[in-house]
Motif scaffolding. Structure first.
Motif, PDB file in Angstrom:
ATOM      1  N   VAL A 650       4.749   8.439  -4.787  1.00  0.00           N
ATOM      2  CA  VAL A 650       3.584   7.943  -4.917  1.00  0.00           C
ATOM      3  C   VAL A 650       2.448   9.032  -4.343  1.00  0.00           C
ATOM      4  O   VAL A 650       1.330   9.191  -4.932  1.00  0.00           O
ATOM      5  CB  VAL A 650       3.371   6.518  -3.969  1.00  0.00           C
ATOM      6  N   GLN A 651       2.758   9.751  -3.456  1.00  0.00           N
ATOM      7  CA  GLN A 651       1.761  10.727  -2.743  1.00  0.00           C
ATOM      8  C   GLN A 651       1.625  11.987  -3.894  1.00  0.00           C
ATOM      9  O   GLN A 651       0.424  12.387  -4.065  1.00  0.00           O
ATOM     10  CB  GLN A 651       2.383  11.190  -1.557  1.00  0.00           C
ATOM     11  N   LEU A 652       2.874  12.357  -4.478  1.00  0.00           N
ATOM     12  CA  LEU A 652       2.728  13.371  -5.544  1.00  0.00           C
ATOM     13  C   LEU A 652       1.983  13.135  -6.530  1.00  0.00           C
ATOM     14  O   LEU A 652       1.080  13.996  -6.988  1.00  0.00           O
ATOM     15  CB  LEU A 652       4.038  13.893  -5.856  1.00  0.00           C
ATOM     16  N   LEU A 653       2.393  11.679  -7.155  1.00  0.00           N
ATOM     17  CA  LEU A 653       1.607  11.336  -8.305  1.00  0.00           C
ATOM     18  C   LEU A 653      -0.170  11.255  -8.123  1.00  0.00           C
ATOM     19  O   LEU A 653      -0.926  11.319  -9.061  1.00  0.00           O
ATOM     20  CB  LEU A 653       2.319  10.047  -9.045  1.00  0.00           C
ATOM     21  N   LEU A 654      -0.290  10.477  -7.095  1.00  0.00           N
ATOM     22  CA  LEU A 654      -1.583  10.374  -6.609  1.00  0.00           C
ATOM     23  C   LEU A 654      -2.514  11.543  -6.634  1.00  0.00           C
ATOM     24  O   LEU A 654      -3.527  11.636  -7.194  1.00  0.00           O
ATOM     25  CB  LEU A 654      -1.807   9.541  -5.425  1.00  0.00           C
ATOM     26  N   ARG A 683       6.742  -2.881  -4.868  1.00  0.00           N
ATOM     27  CA  ARG A 683       6.989  -2.342  -3.524  1.00  0.00           C
ATOM     28  C   ARG A 683       6.100  -0.868  -3.148  1.00  0.00           C
ATOM     29  O   ARG A 683       5.802  -0.384  -2.102  1.00  0.00           O
ATOM     30  CB  ARG A 683       8.357  -2.402  -2.955  1.00  0.00           C
ATOM     31  N   HIS A 684       6.107  -0.103  -4.448  1.00  0.00           N
ATOM     32  CA  HIS A 684       5.380   1.049  -4.159  1.00  0.00           C
ATOM     33  C   HIS A 684       3.714   0.793  -3.957  1.00  0.00           C
ATOM     34  O   HIS A 684       3.110   1.857  -3.644  1.00  0.00           O
ATOM     35  CB  HIS A 684       5.660   1.836  -5.443  1.00  0.00           C
ATOM     36  N   ARG A 689      -1.275   1.445  -1.106  1.00  0.00           N
ATOM     37  CA  ARG A 689      -2.664   0.874  -0.184  1.00  0.00           C
ATOM     38  C   ARG A 689      -2.835   1.722   0.673  1.00  0.00           C
ATOM     39  O   ARG A 689      -4.045   2.116   1.383  1.00  0.00           O
ATOM     40  CB  ARG A 689      -2.207  -0.799  -0.073  1.00  0.00           C
ATOM     41  N   LYS A 690      -1.787   2.256   1.473  1.00  0.00           N
ATOM     42  CA  LYS A 690      -1.785   3.117   2.695  1.00  0.00           C
ATOM     43  C   LYS A 690      -2.533   4.397   2.407  1.00  0.00           C
ATOM     44  O   LYS A 690      -3.138   4.981   3.182  1.00  0.00           O
ATOM     45  CB  LYS A 690      -0.422   3.408   3.166  1.00  0.00           C
TER      46      LYS A 690
END
Length: 707
Positions: A650-654, A683-684, A689-690
């Motif tokens: 998630v962090q990488l794609l964001l 659940r991702h 959100r974080k």
């Protein structure tokens, strides 16, 4: 033609004319000014000028004479009775009359200029000068007439007159490039080298885009200055009793004498070649008309004969050796040799004859030209349209001739003029020979063949030639035939050929046509087989060809997926260099786009997609975009998104979706992957959100929907 405008009085009068035009313009503006003080001052100045000047009006507008132009010719004007309104009307009427006369004279001058241009094109330079002079009688300040006449004067070797006309052109237009160019040429002809360079430097100051022209002109001046120094030095040595000078002169006289046996000329030519071993001896050779040696019928016959006897072969070889000695490092001699009638055309014929010794010495002579920029420029003034085919044919030679021919081709291929000349006979002569050479790669000089393939690859920079090659079924068949014959442990020469052919195929695959589609399956199959080659350079290029040929054919994609291409690409992504990774991830993106099996295998062989996640951090945007695309395709499979729980996906794609990459495909593919990830595994969303990434996700939904 009228006398040249060179004396000080005439020049001063011309300058006064130009100033007078400015003065009249200023007076008209002042008389029309809404400011009464300015208007009154202009009226007073006008009255003063009228009283001072008087006299007759000029016969023609724009003509530089000693007559004075009247602003108003209605007789004497008494200062106390001037009607400002009436005077302004008369002044405006006079200005209109002047404008009409100028338009009429300009039309006549333009017509005479065109007549002069036509005469110039016909080579009648005297008539051209006459017409330009008549035009200047009509309009003395027309710059084009001066520069055109200067060009005609140059043709007639009247250099001082050309310089004078260029000076007058610069009075009309101080930034006239043509004037500086022609004046530089005239100074060069007069051996005024500092003045010549100053003209060319001024030309570059006016237009920095003319740097190539500037370099060529300065180089020409330097060569001429060197020629003059060399000849002065040679003359001093000759007057001092130089033995070399007298020997060269005596041998040339012997060769020029008619009626001798052919061996007599061969021996004298060999002796002469041994004597000419320095710049001074080369100059002696030139100044004693050494290049007129072909006037001897026996020598010329040996040089030009289609079928040569052994004695004629010896004389021809001796002549080539002499020219090598005379031209080595001497650009003036190189120029004079190619200026001899028929020499350039005959060099091509000598390369086509059946005598290896003549081949070697002809190639050695041509190499003296091709190794240097000025020499190539001299060669390219000739018709070299046959040379690509002739030189490429030496690939069949197993001795040093092949390397010499390829050296010449490598020197010439970067020249735009040579590339243009190659187009004339490319499809009819060059392409059939090239495909023939590919088909018999085992029997030819393989190192030379590899270089020949590289030369063809360089020609692919020309879109037209590349399209011809890419359309040729014979070319593709020849390339595949060469690749088919490449076992893993082939000779180094053959490996060079394989490497070169793969590079050529990559260039051809920049095109898109039916021929490429037809050959996509066998091409991809051969490249897949080459992935096990021990030469890493060949492997990288094979992957590169795959990355470009697979989009042309779904069938090709299906076949390479069956052949295990996904597993191989993952292997190269783990261990390969930057270029290999770039090709490999592009190949994977093509396969996963249309093949579910490819998606499944990628998920199988890349546990938790760790390889793709690592690529999302690469510095190459193309790699990142393709990695994000592969990931988005894999996320269509059940369980793929769940397997990524707990990772940094998630962090990488964001980071990529909200980044500022220049390639929009990076943001788009990352956004699509991020959207599919959260849809497939909610659940991702917690991690999203974080990271406060919902806004980015919402903005990316348009990509998900459009996909």
């Amino acid at each position: 033609p009228p006398a040249m405008l060179r004396d000080e009085d005439t020049e001063a009068d011309f300058q006064r004319f130009l100033r007078r035009v400015d003065d009249v313009t200023n007076l008209l503006q002042g008389l029309s000014s809404p400011d009464s003080a300015v208007r009154e001052k202009a009226i007073a100045e006008t009255e003063k000028r009228l009283q001072e000047q008087g006299g007759s009006r000029e016969e023609e507008e724009g003509r530089t004479t000693l007559n004075r132009t009247l602003i108003n010719t209605s007789g004497s004007v008494k200062a106390e009775a001037v009607d400002a309104g009436g005077f302004l009307a008369a002044l405006e009427k006079d200005a209109k009359e002047r404008a009409q006369r100028r338009r009429r004279n300009e039309q006549l001058a333009n017509a005479l200029k065109e007549q002069g241009n036509e005469a110039f094109r016909r080579g009648d330079f005297a008539l051209a000068i006459h017409r330009y002079s008549e035009g200047l009688d009509k309009l003395r300040d027309k710059q084009e007439l001066y520069t055109n006449r200067a060009q005609a004067f140059l043709k007639l070797h009247e250099y001082e007159k050309a310089i004078s006309d260029c000076e007058w052109a610069l009075k009309c237009n101080k930034n006239c490039l043509k004037a500086y160019f022609l004046m530089g040429k005239a100074h060069l002809a007069l051996q005024h080298f500092p003045e010549c360079r100053q003209c060319y430097e001024k030309m570059l100051q006016i237009d920095p885009q003319k740097e190539n022209l500037f370099k060529a002109c300065v180089n020409e001046a330097s060569l001429e200055e060197k020629r003059l120094r060399d000849e002065e030095r040679a003359e001093r040595e000759a007057q001092a009793g130089s033995v070399a000078a007298s020997s060269i002169q005596e041998l040339l006289q012997r060769i020029s004498s008619p009626g001798q046996h052919i061996l007599y000329y061969t021996g004298a030519t060999r002796l002469l070649a041994e004597l000419v071993d320095s710049c001074t001896e080369q100059t002696f050779f030139r100044t004693n008309n050494g290049f007129s040696i072909l006037r001897n019928e026996t020598v010329r016959g040996a040089f030009c004969a289609e079928s040569k006897s052994p004695a004629e072969v010896e004389l021809c070889v001796s002549l080539l050796l002499l020219w090598q000695a005379a031209c080595a490092g001497n650009e003036e001699n190189q120029r004079l040799l190619l200026a001899q009638p028929g020499v350039s055309a005959q060099l091509a014929e000598l390369l086509c004859c059946g005598t290896a010794q003549i081949h070697r010495e002809t190639l050695a002579l041509i190499s003296l030209y091709s190794e240097h920029e000025n020499g190539r420029r001299l060669l390219l003034r000739q018709d070299l349209s046959r040379w690509l085919q002739i030189l490429m044919a030496f690939v069949k030679s197993t001795d040093a001739r092949a390397d010499s021919a390829m050296n010449i081709l490598s020197d010439l291929i970067g020249e735009e003029r040579f590339q243009t000349q190659c187009q004339a006979m490319f499809s009819t002569d060059v392409l059939p020979l090239f495909t023939q050479l590919l088909g018999c790669a085992r029997q030819v000089n393989q190192a030379a063949l590899a270089r020949a393939v590289g030369v063809l690859g360089s020609l692919c920079a020309d879109v037209g030639l590349r399209a011809q090659l890419a359309q040729s079924r014979e070319c593709w068949q020849g390339c595949l035939q060469l690749l088919e014959g490449s076992p893993a442990a082939s000779s180094p020469g053959y490996q060079q050929c394989v490497f070169a052919v793969l590079g050529l195929m990559m260039n051809l695959l920049l095109e898109s046509n039916g021929t490429i589609q037809d050959f996509a399956v066998p091409t991809s199959a051969r490249c897949l087989a080459l992935l096990s080659h021990q030469d890493g350079r060949i492997v990288t290029r094979a992957i590169g060809v795959l990355s470009r040929v697979l989009p042309a054919s779904p069938s090709a994609v299906e076949e390479v997926v069956k052949g295990g291409v996904v597993k191989k690409m993952i292997k190269f992504l783990k261990a390969g260099g930057q270029l290999t990774c770039s090709y490999a991830i592009k190949t994977l993106s093509i396969c996963t786009k249309s093949s579910r099996r490819a998606q499944e295998e990628l998920l199988k062989w890349d546990k938790r997609l760790q390889v793709l996640l690592k690529l999302l951090e690469a510095g190459d945007e193309l790699v990142v975009g393709n990695a994000a695309f592969c990931l988005s395709q894999c996320l269509l499979l059940p369980g793929a998104a769940s397997a990524l729980l707990g990772s940094s996906v998630v962090q990488l794609l964001l980071r990529q979706a909200g980044g500022d990459a220049r390639r929009t495909s990076v943001q788009q593919n990352s956004a699509i992957a991020l959207g599919r990830l959260c849809v497939a595994e909610p659940r991702h969303m917690q991690q999203l959100r974080k990271l406060n990434g919902l806004a980015i996700l919402n903005s990316s939904m348009k990509y998900v929907q459009s996909s």
